[in-house]
Design an enzyme around this catalytic site. Structure first.
Site, mmCIF file in Angstrom:
data_model
loop_
_atom_site.group_PDB
_atom_site.id
_atom_site.type_symbol
_atom_site.label_atom_id
_atom_site.label_comp_id
_atom_site.label_asym_id
_atom_site.label_seq_id
_atom_site.Cartn_x
_atom_site.Cartn_y
_atom_site.Cartn_z
ATOM 1 N N ASN A 1 0.834 -1.188 0.000
ATOM 2 C CA ASN A 1 0.000 0.000 0.000
ATOM 3 C C ASN A 1 0.878 1.252 0.000
ATOM 4 O OD1 ASN A 1 -1.274 2.203 1.968
ATOM 5 N ND2 ASN A 1 -2.904 1.217 0.793
ATOM 6 N N CYS B 1 -6.136 -2.922 -2.531
ATOM 7 C CA CYS B 1 -6.995 -2.435 -1.452
ATOM 8 C C CYS B 1 -7.998 -1.385 -1.928
ATOM 9 C CB CYS B 1 -6.139 -1.865 -0.323
ATOM 10 S SG CYS B 1 -5.158 -0.433 -0.840
#
Length: 183
Positions: free
Chosen positions: A123, A156
């Site tokens: 991320n 995500c």
């Protein structure tokens, strides 16, 4: 051709290791795969074993040959070491010299002259975190080359830097490192 040791860690991008192994084999390289336990949640070791035509190494405590220490021997038998994908966790362990799994133990046992590449995948917030950036800089001082992640839609749902570099980019970096070794 070269003996490449590919370390696969626990990122959603782990499935891309199959394409990397396949491409490296098609180029004539020998590929030995190491996996963290977390990586096995994303891709089965058997997939990488079939593609590499070599045993996939998972457990630093598994010693198949009584006269050899597996992670030491693997370090001696590689021409290039690459971590694809490299998680923040594995990057931190490598930067701190921790050796608690097959990937980190083998990395620590590599001769200093072996080219080492790391392709982060995580991320954006994890990638941009000062600890991760410091760890990547530390790895560079240890002789690792970093294959920068790209900006993309992440698994995500966020958009940002942290997606694994394109396969062509990774293959090009491997080619360049191997070429440097022959000079």
């Amino acid at each position: 051709m070269a003996r490449i040791t590919l370390a696969v860690t626990g990122s959603i991008a782990s499935y891309k290791a199959a394409d990397l192994v396949s491409n490296l084999k098609k180029q004539g390289h020998s590929v030995t795969v190491l996996m963290t336990q977390a990586a096995t949640a994303f891709i089965q070791p058997l997939t990488l074993q079939v593609l590499s035509q070599n045993t996939v190494h998972l457990d630093v405590m598994q010693e198949p040959y009584p006269d050899k220490v597996n992670h030491i021997e693997l370090g001696k038998e590689t021409d290039l070491f690459i971590v694809v994908p490299a998680t923040a966790n594995t990057i931190a362990k490598l930067a701190q010299g921790l050796a608690d799994n097959m990937v980190t133990s083998t990395a620590l046992a590599l001769p200093h002259y072996i080219p080492k590449l790391v392709a982060p995948a995580m991320n954006t917030k994890m990638y941009d975190h000062p600890a991760t950036q410091t760890n990547l800089k530390t790895l560079e001082t240890y002789g690792y080359s970093i294959i920068a992640p790209k900006e993309s839609l992440l698994a995500c749902g966020d958009v940002g830097r942290g997606a694994l570099a394109d396969l062509d980019t990774i293959l090009q970096q491997i080619k360049e490192k191997l070429h440097e070794q022959t000079l």
